[in-house]
Design a protein around this motif. Structure first.
Motif, PDB file in Angstrom:
ATOM      1  N   MET A 108       6.799 -18.322   4.471  1.00 28.55           N
ATOM      2  CA  MET A 108       6.007 -17.117   4.552  1.00 28.55           C
ATOM      3  C   MET A 108       6.944 -15.914   4.712  1.00 28.55           C
ATOM      4  N   ILE A 109       6.679 -14.856   3.988  1.00 28.73           N
ATOM      5  CA  ILE A 109       7.468 -13.632   4.067  1.00 28.73           C
ATOM      6  C   ILE A 109       6.774 -12.673   5.025  1.00 28.73           C
ATOM      7  N   LEU A 110       7.557 -12.046   5.881  1.00 29.38           N
ATOM      8  CA  LEU A 110       7.025 -11.094   6.847  1.00 29.38           C
ATOM      9  C   LEU A 110       6.407  -9.903   6.127  1.00 29.38           C
ATOM     10  N   ASP A 111       5.157  -9.614   6.454  1.00 30.79           N
ATOM     11  CA  ASP A 111       4.458  -8.450   5.912  1.00 30.79           C
ATOM     12  C   ASP A 111       4.857  -7.248   6.768  1.00 30.79           C
ATOM     13  N   TYR A 112       5.901  -6.554   6.363  1.00 31.46           N
ATOM     14  CA  TYR A 112       6.413  -5.436   7.150  1.00 31.46           C
ATOM     15  C   TYR A 112       5.337  -4.384   7.358  1.00 31.46           C
ATOM     16  N   PRO A 113       5.338  -3.755   8.536  1.00 34.30           N
ATOM     17  CA  PRO A 113       4.377  -2.677   8.758  1.00 34.30           C
ATOM     18  C   PRO A 113       4.641  -1.528   7.786  1.00 34.30           C
ATOM     19  N   LYS A 114       3.586  -0.954   7.300  1.00 33.65           N
ATOM     20  CA  LYS A 114       3.716   0.214   6.432  1.00 33.65           C
ATOM     21  C   LYS A 114       3.606   1.447   7.322  1.00 33.65           C
ATOM     22  N   VAL A 115       4.649   2.251   7.310  1.00 34.19           N
ATOM     23  CA  VAL A 115       4.746   3.407   8.200  1.00 34.19           C
ATOM     24  C   VAL A 115       4.346   4.656   7.420  1.00 34.19           C
ATOM     25  N   TYR A 116       3.398   5.400   8.000  1.00 35.54           N
ATOM     26  CA  TYR A 116       2.853   6.584   7.339  1.00 35.54           C
ATOM     27  C   TYR A 116       3.132   7.842   8.137  1.00 35.54           C
ATOM     28  N   GLU A 117       3.399   8.912   7.401  1.00 38.12           N
ATOM     29  CA  GLU A 117       3.542  10.242   7.984  1.00 38.12           C
ATOM     30  C   GLU A 117       2.752  11.195   7.086  1.00 38.12           C
ATOM     31  N   LYS A 118       1.766  11.870   7.664  1.00 42.82           N
ATOM     32  CA  LYS A 118       0.898  12.782   6.904  1.00 42.82           C
ATOM     33  C   LYS A 118       0.281  12.089   5.688  1.00 42.82           C
ATOM     34  N   ASN A 119      -0.267  10.903   5.917  1.00 43.05           N
ATOM     35  CA  ASN A 119      -0.958  10.106   4.884  1.00 43.05           C
ATOM     36  C   ASN A 119      -0.061   9.662   3.727  1.00 43.05           C
ATOM     37  N   LYS A 120       1.246   9.717   3.912  1.00 42.61           N
ATOM     38  CA  LYS A 120       2.188   9.267   2.882  1.00 42.61           C
ATOM     39  C   LYS A 120       3.035   8.137   3.466  1.00 42.61           C
TER      40      LYS A 120
END
Length: 97
Positions: free
Chosen positions: A1-13
């Motif tokens: 299983m590959i780690l699903d890295y957190p998606k980091v957002y700044e101002k909806n991007k």
């Protein structure tokens, strides 16, 4: 299983899949904070239901992880110390962030 890295957002991007040690304000943390950043990714993966996170929230976790897993003069050179500390943190975690 590959780690699903957190998606980091700044101002909806999306500004990253996982963290970036360049986000630290401290110059030493920028150079030696890679263990803290990877530990933050793993911590968020196992303790947060949603893997989409605001950059400011992520950075606060990154700073706290840096405090708990502070690198030495040579950084964090021993994987067993890293694994032991992170495992202890995860085992002691009694909440979902």
């Amino acid at each position: 299983m590959i780690l699903d890295y957190p998606k980091v957002y700044e101002k909806n991007k999306c500004v990253g899949h996982g963290g970036n040690q360049e986000w630290f304000l401290d110059s030493w943390a920028k150079k030696a904070g890679c263990a803290s950043v990877s530990a933050t990714d793993i911590f968020i993966y196992y303790t947060k239901k949603e893997h989409k996170i605001n950059k400011d929230v992520y950075l606060n976790h990154m700073i706290e992880m840096y405090r708990l897993m502070k690198p030495q003069e040579r950084g964090f050179p021993y994987v067993y110390l890293y694994a032991r500390r992170l495992s202890k943190l995860l085992n002691n975690c009694k909440y979902i962030i």
